[in-house]
Design a protein around this motif. Structure first.
Motif, PDB file in Angstrom:
ATOM      1  N   ARG A 166       0.837  -1.210   0.000  1.00 59.18           N
ATOM      2  CA  ARG A 166       0.000   0.000   0.000  1.00 59.18           C
ATOM      3  C   ARG A 166       0.866   1.252   0.000  1.00 59.18           C
ATOM      4  O   ARG A 166       1.792   1.401   0.790  1.00 59.18           O
ATOM      5  CB  ARG A 166      -0.934  -0.006   1.205  1.00 59.18           C
ATOM      6  CG  ARG A 166      -1.876   1.198   1.285  1.00 59.18           C
ATOM      7  CD  ARG A 166      -3.063   0.899   2.176  1.00 59.18           C
ATOM      8  NE  ARG A 166      -3.893  -0.151   1.568  1.00 59.18           N
ATOM      9  CZ  ARG A 166      -4.907  -0.745   2.206  1.00 59.18           C
ATOM     10  NH1 ARG A 166      -5.195  -0.420   3.463  1.00 59.18           N
ATOM     11  NH2 ARG A 166      -5.625  -1.665   1.586  1.00 59.18           N
ATOM     12  N   ARG A 168       0.913   5.625  -0.098  1.00 54.12           N
ATOM     13  CA  ARG A 168       0.190   6.837   0.282  1.00 54.12           C
ATOM     14  C   ARG A 168       0.796   8.038  -0.449  1.00 54.12           C
ATOM     15  O   ARG A 168       2.025   8.179  -0.521  1.00 54.12           O
ATOM     16  CB  ARG A 168       0.294   7.068   1.789  1.00 54.12           C
ATOM     17  CG  ARG A 168      -0.249   5.922   2.633  1.00 54.12           C
ATOM     18  CD  ARG A 168      -1.739   5.987   2.764  1.00 54.12           C
ATOM     19  NE  ARG A 168      -2.267   4.861   3.566  1.00 54.12           N
ATOM     20  CZ  ARG A 168      -3.553   4.732   3.890  1.00 54.12           C
ATOM     21  NH1 ARG A 168      -4.427   5.648   3.484  1.00 54.12           N
ATOM     22  NH2 ARG A 168      -3.957   3.704   4.597  1.00 54.12           N
ATOM     23  N   PHE A 207      -1.647   7.926 -10.682  1.00 51.33           N
ATOM     24  CA  PHE A 207      -2.409   8.523  -9.582  1.00 51.33           C
ATOM     25  C   PHE A 207      -2.986   9.873  -9.996  1.00 51.33           C
ATOM     26  O   PHE A 207      -4.168  10.169  -9.755  1.00 51.33           O
ATOM     27  CB  PHE A 207      -1.508   8.685  -8.365  1.00 51.33           C
ATOM     28  CG  PHE A 207      -2.183   9.293  -7.177  1.00 51.33           C
ATOM     29  CD1 PHE A 207      -2.930   8.514  -6.307  1.00 51.33           C
ATOM     30  CD2 PHE A 207      -2.078  10.656  -6.924  1.00 51.33           C
ATOM     31  CE1 PHE A 207      -3.565   9.073  -5.192  1.00 51.33           C
ATOM     32  CE2 PHE A 207      -2.703  11.230  -5.824  1.00 51.33           C
ATOM     33  CZ  PHE A 207      -3.451  10.444  -4.959  1.00 51.33           C
ATOM     34  N   ARG A 211      -6.979  10.825 -10.262  1.00 52.94           N
ATOM     35  CA  ARG A 211      -7.559  11.793  -9.327  1.00 52.94           C
ATOM     36  C   ARG A 211      -7.943  13.109  -9.992  1.00 52.94           C
ATOM     37  O   ARG A 211      -8.826  13.819  -9.521  1.00 52.94           O
ATOM     38  CB  ARG A 211      -6.570  12.077  -8.192  1.00 52.94           C
ATOM     39  CG  ARG A 211      -6.188  10.838  -7.384  1.00 52.94           C
ATOM     40  CD  ARG A 211      -7.138  10.612  -6.217  1.00 52.94           C
ATOM     41  NE  ARG A 211      -8.473  10.213  -6.583  1.00 52.94           N
ATOM     42  CZ  ARG A 211      -8.839   8.960  -6.855  1.00 52.94           C
ATOM     43  NH1 ARG A 211      -7.954   7.982  -6.817  1.00 52.94           N
ATOM     44  NH2 ARG A 211     -10.085   8.681  -7.178  1.00 52.94           N
ATOM     45  N   ALA A 259      -4.225  12.390  -0.046  1.00 53.67           N
ATOM     46  CA  ALA A 259      -5.516  11.764  -0.357  1.00 53.67           C
ATOM     47  C   ALA A 259      -5.724  10.565   0.559  1.00 53.67           C
ATOM     48  O   ALA A 259      -5.599   9.417   0.126  1.00 53.67           O
ATOM     49  CB  ALA A 259      -5.557  11.349  -1.825  1.00 53.67           C
ATOM     50  N   ARG A 261      -8.156   9.006   1.680  1.00 50.49           N
ATOM     51  CA  ARG A 261      -9.186   8.036   1.302  1.00 50.49           C
ATOM     52  C   ARG A 261      -8.844   7.299   0.018  1.00 50.49           C
ATOM     53  O   ARG A 261      -9.616   6.452  -0.437  1.00 50.49           O
ATOM     54  CB  ARG A 261     -10.536   8.754   1.147  1.00 50.49           C
ATOM     55  CG  ARG A 261     -11.033   9.392   2.443  1.00 50.49           C
ATOM     56  CD  ARG A 261     -12.269  10.226   2.215  1.00 50.49           C
ATOM     57  NE  ARG A 261     -13.377   9.432   1.700  1.00 50.49           N
ATOM     58  CZ  ARG A 261     -14.559   9.956   1.360  1.00 50.49           C
ATOM     59  NH1 ARG A 261     -14.767  11.266   1.469  1.00 50.49           N
ATOM     60  NH2 ARG A 261     -15.518   9.180   0.904  1.00 50.49           N
ATOM     61  N   HIS A 262      -7.693   7.606  -0.556  1.00 51.96           N
ATOM     62  CA  HIS A 262      -7.339   7.002  -1.846  1.00 51.96           C
ATOM     63  C   HIS A 262      -5.906   6.453  -1.847  1.00 51.96           C
ATOM     64  O   HIS A 262      -5.057   6.905  -2.637  1.00 51.96           O
ATOM     65  CB  HIS A 262      -7.510   8.006  -2.974  1.00 51.96           C
ATOM     66  CG  HIS A 262      -8.900   8.537  -3.109  1.00 51.96           C
ATOM     67  ND1 HIS A 262      -9.933   7.788  -3.627  1.00 51.96           N
ATOM     68  CD2 HIS A 262      -9.437   9.743  -2.750  1.00 51.96           C
ATOM     69  CE1 HIS A 262     -11.047   8.497  -3.611  1.00 51.96           C
ATOM     70  NE2 HIS A 262     -10.776   9.676  -3.089  1.00 51.96           N
ATOM     71  N   VAL A 264      -3.040   3.707  -2.772  1.00 49.97           N
ATOM     72  CA  VAL A 264      -2.819   2.910  -3.983  1.00 49.97           C
ATOM     73  C   VAL A 264      -2.251   1.555  -3.566  1.00 49.97           C
ATOM     74  O   VAL A 264      -1.219   1.490  -2.900  1.00 49.97           O
ATOM     75  CB  VAL A 264      -1.861   3.616  -4.957  1.00 49.97           C
ATOM     76  CG1 VAL A 264      -1.535   2.707  -6.138  1.00 49.97           C
ATOM     77  CG2 VAL A 264      -2.456   4.929  -5.431  1.00 49.97           C
TER      78      VAL A 264
END
Length: 298
Positions: A166, A168, A207, A211, A259, A261-262, A264
């Protein structure tokens, strides 16, 4: 086509591992002329060119096939000797080449090898490559196994899932104030400088497209994982960092998450040769266990 001798196969491995005929000769304690003669004999037996005489030397597609065979023979021999001796082969360490993406190498992968080399009587040759490109090293026979984003097994290999790495999107507070004053609105990312690992790194670009629908701003290229993260902390640009490299900094305010809430998620898989090898089984088991504690489950 004639069979190849063990000396010839060992010569091919040495030439590729060392990069030149001269260095391979030093490793095998023979002359460079002997190395050249062995390679020529292999090419005559195969009926085609196997080695490109470049600096460093490279293999043709036929050479890739033979290198994979040579490494598999070496692995099976090491397993056999280990089983006969009930332990590592009398100090003769097998070189185990593996391909790993830079972020895994910098965060969780090395922990999987802790004490494994001594236990197995092996040393490791780690090839750092983008997770989307490690599979090419496996296909070429350069490595025995690879961390990859490719789920479908290539010929002669098996695949198992490792987990989700993950990322960020983060930036330094001063950078956010300068370039993204309307944060959490991300529209400014189309102009803001971004830190990119190398020219095959598409993570940040994808990304921004997802977005904002646009393309990213100018890139700083920093092809070393630790320095990459440091460049973001110093404010050169924004980037996507693995959680292991940014969660503490987000918590203490050193970095701002752009972000929350998003995130990757990048799915990682372990592809290895489909051989009944206790040594390769042990490496795979260690990698799988380390990934289980470091990555998010599928």
């Amino acid at each position: 086509m004639q069979r190849f001798s063990l000396d010839q196969l060992a010569t091919l491995r040495a030439v590729i591992d060392e990069g030149t005929f001269e260095a391979a000769a030093g490793r095998m304690h023979v002359s460079a002329s002997a190395i050249s003669q062995r390679v020529k004999a292999m090419e005559q037996a195969a009926g085609q060119v196997l080695v490109r005489r470049t600096a460093p030397v490279t293999l043709t597609p036929a050479g890739d096939v033979l290198l994979r065979y040579a490494r598999q023979i070496e692995l099976l021999e090491a397993d056999t000797l280990r089983e006969l001796d009930d332990g590592p082969d009398g100090g003769q360490h097998l070189l185990v080449p593996l391909a790993v993406n830079a972020d895994s190498l910098a965060t969780w992968f090395l922990g999987s090898l802790r004490e494994l080399g001594e236990e197995l009587g092996a040393t490791f040759d780690l090839h750092r490559e983008d997770q989307e490109h490690t599979i090419s090293l496996l296909r070429a026979g350069t490595v025995m196994a690879a961390v990859t984003t490719t789920r479908a097994s290539i010929q002669g290999c098996v695949t198992e899932p490792l987990g989700l790495m993950r990322y960020r999107a983060v930036a330094a507070p001063a950078f956010v104030a300068r370039w993204i004053p309307q944060h959490p609105d991300l529209a400014a990312l189309t102009d803001a400088p971004v830190v990119t690992f190398d020219r095959s790194d598409e993570l940040q670009r994808a990304f921004v497209l997802a977005r904002t629908g646009g393309v990213g701003g100018p890139s700083h290229y920093v092809p070393a994982s630790h320095d990459f993260a440091r460049a973001v902390v110093l404010g050169l640009g924004w980037a996507l960092l693995p959680e292991q490299q940014c969660l503490a900094e987000i918590d203490d305010g050193t970095l701002v998450e752009l972000a929350p809430r998003h995130p990757v998620d990048v799915a990682l898989y372990w592809q290895r040769w489909n051989l009944a090898s206790p040594l390769l089984d042990a490496v795979s088991r260690a990698v799988r266990e380390a990934a289980a504690t470091a990555l998010h489950p599928f």
